[in-house]
Scaffold this active site. Structure first.
Site, PDB file in Angstrom:
ATOM      1  CB  CYS A  26      -0.961  -0.015   1.185  1.00 13.51           C
ATOM      2  SG  CYS A  26      -2.128  -1.386   1.109  1.00 13.51           S
ATOM      3  CG  HIS A  64      -2.164   4.510   5.446  1.00 10.48           C
ATOM      4  ND1 HIS A  64      -1.928   4.274   4.115  1.00 10.48           N
ATOM      5  CD2 HIS A  64      -2.649   3.349   5.972  1.00 10.48           C
ATOM      6  CE1 HIS A  64      -2.247   3.019   3.828  1.00 10.48           C
ATOM      7  NE2 HIS A  64      -2.684   2.435   4.928  1.00 10.48           N
ATOM      8  CD  GLU A  94      -1.792   7.567   9.412  1.00 12.54           C
ATOM      9  OE1 GLU A  94      -1.503   8.237   8.409  1.00 12.54           O
ATOM     10  OE2 GLU A  94      -2.794   6.817   9.463  1.00 12.54           O
ATOM     11  CE  LYS A 122      -5.624   4.583   2.500  1.00 13.48           C
ATOM     12  NZ  LYS A 122      -4.695   5.713   2.746  1.00 13.48           N
ATOM     13  CG  HIS A 170      -6.738   1.157   1.562  1.00 18.65           C
ATOM     14  ND1 HIS A 170      -5.779   1.514   0.636  1.00 18.65           N
ATOM     15  CD2 HIS A 170      -6.048   0.586   2.605  1.00 18.65           C
ATOM     16  CE1 HIS A 170      -4.589   1.179   1.073  1.00 18.65           C
ATOM     17  NE2 HIS A 170      -4.721   0.612   2.265  1.00 18.65           N
ATOM     18  CG  PHE A 210      -0.642  -5.916   4.518  1.00 15.54           C
ATOM     19  CD1 PHE A 210      -1.053  -5.105   5.564  1.00 15.54           C
ATOM     20  CD2 PHE A 210      -1.564  -6.812   3.997  1.00 15.54           C
ATOM     21  CE1 PHE A 210      -2.337  -5.170   6.076  1.00 15.54           C
ATOM     22  CE2 PHE A 210      -2.853  -6.895   4.496  1.00 15.54           C
ATOM     23  CZ  PHE A 210      -3.246  -6.074   5.542  1.00 15.54           C
TER      24      PHE A 210
END
Length: 417
Positions: free
Chosen positions: A164, A304, A315, A336, A341, A400
């Site tokens: 991502c 994010h 975050e 998002k 996403h 990830f």
């Protein structure tokens, strides 16, 4: 310098519609329509209303190119037109392409498997039904090659695939090629079309996506106490990047300068995140150092903000660790919440949002944020966009594998407006 932008995102057919959706705080997430989602835990997604024929693709191109590749090429055409960069203005060997993706041609690969296995009935697939373009679907390198052919680029052509953060990292790599003098211009960005049964099933299995299926428009809730997973989506964004003096010499429209970029890895867990946010904080500090900026210079943080409890708290800790007291003064938001996403593509789509925030002096909101999580106690711009001066933007990504990336974008005063 970013001199051209092309976007395909949920809720709109181009860059203008994308930005209007964001500033109006509208959500484009809905019940999955590409296939019957009834068997799945999460049945909502951010789908792009994309008509390949209307976009100018012929039947052969549609057959040859995966949906994600079509997105990338369509966005590239828009970005080139937006930049005003004419064919032949830059020697072909001085143009690079860097494309990011997480799941590459997942759409076509699954379609071909269904054909060869007769809908999954046969364990032994019949190769006689194999598409002649199976190599293009199987090899991710075919995707940036299509973009290179579309622009006549003969310089470095690269695929970046690290989950991502791919959309941030592809643009960061292209900027480095320009800075080191390898090329004068680059077409860079990312694309992903992961709304397929197998990809949806994979995220279902690890319970990363939201089961809030009865409220598709309200399902993506970053930093909200009631959030319970992200909404999978598709999309793409591509940019024309040019060396500053060359862009200025031809009077190019400049959205923003990519003044800092860094990436780190936590070397910890495939999907897990450390609570202290140390690796993301280190990427932020390194990106600010490259931009030669103090942390107090940041006017807006594009988070994010995936909408998972683990990510949002990680975050928040990273912002506090890297920005200090300024973290409590600077507005932070997650788009998002409105478009979902789109995995590897989202980093580039968020770069587009950041560049447009600089151009219009508007901070996009975090939609659906009505019940703040006490552990996420920063200014997350709930529900409504905010008009304010935006000269410096920090955009971050988390993926990830432990990837953590950060990018700093700056306006150029009157030249960028």
């Amino acid at each position: 310098m970013i001199t051209g932008i092309g976007v395909r995102a949920p809720g709109g057919s181009g860059t203008k519609e994308f930005w209007e959706l964001l500033v109006n705080g509208r959500t484009a997430t809905r019940r999955i329509s590409f296939f019957d989602p009834s068997p799945f835990r999460s049945r909502v997604a951010g789908e792009v209303d994309f008509d390949a024929r209307a976009e100018g693709f012929g039947p052969r191109e549609i057959r040859r190119m995966d949906r994600a590749t079509q997105f990338a090429v369509a966005c590239t055409r828009d970005a080139l037109a937006d930049s005003g960069l004419s064919p032949g203005a830059v020697p072909p060997h001085r143009i690079a392409v860097a494309l990011g993706t997480a799941v590459a041609s997942a759409t076509s690969l699954e379609d071909e498997y269904l054909v060869m296995s007769d809908g999954g009935k046969d364990w032994l697939v019949d190769p006689d039904h194999l598409s002649p373009y199976m190599f293009d679907y199987l090899s991710p390198g075919a995707m940036p090659a299509e973009v290179a052919w579309a622009v006549g680029a003969e310089g470095p052509v690269t695929m970046v695939s690290d989950g991502c953060t791919s959309g941030l990292d592809a643009v960061g790599y292209a900027v480095q090629l320009i800075r080191e003098g390898t090329v004068d211009a680059a077409v860079a960005g990312a694309t992903d079309t992961p709304i397929t049964p197998i990809v949806v099933a994979c995220f279902d299995a690890i319970k990363a996506t939201t089961p809030r299926d009865d409220e598709p428009a309200l399902a993506s809730r970053p930093f909200d106490a009631t959030r319970n997973g992200f909404v999978i989506a598709e999309g793409a964004a591509m940019f024309v990047l040019e060396e500053y003096e060359a862009a200025r010499a031809r009077g190019a429209p400049v959205y923003a300068e990519v003044s800092g970029y860094a990436t780190r890895c936590n070397a910890y867990h495939m999907t897990g995140l450390k609570k202290d946010g140390r690796e993301m904080a280190e990427a932020i500090r390194a990106a600010l150092d490259e931009a030669r900026l103090d942390r107090t210079a940041v006017d807006y943080v594009n988070a994010h903000g995936s909408g998972t409890k683990q990510n949002d708290r990680h975050e928040t800790a990273a912002f506090k660790r890297s920005l200090g007291d300024h973290a409590r003064r600077v507005p932070v938001s997650s788009i998002k919440s409105m478009i979902g996403h789109s995995l590897g593509a989202i980093g580039s789509i968020e770069i587009a949002a950041c560049a447009l925030a600089i151009k219009h002096d508007v901070v996009p909101p975090t939609a659906n944020l009505r019940t703040p999580d006490p552990e996420c106690d920063l200014d997350y711009v709930p529900l409504t966009a905010r008009e304010q001066r935006v000269d410096t933007v920090l955009s971050v990504g988390s993926g990830f594998g432990g990837f953590q990336s950060a990018m700093v974008l700056q306006g150029l005063g009157g030249a960028a407006r």
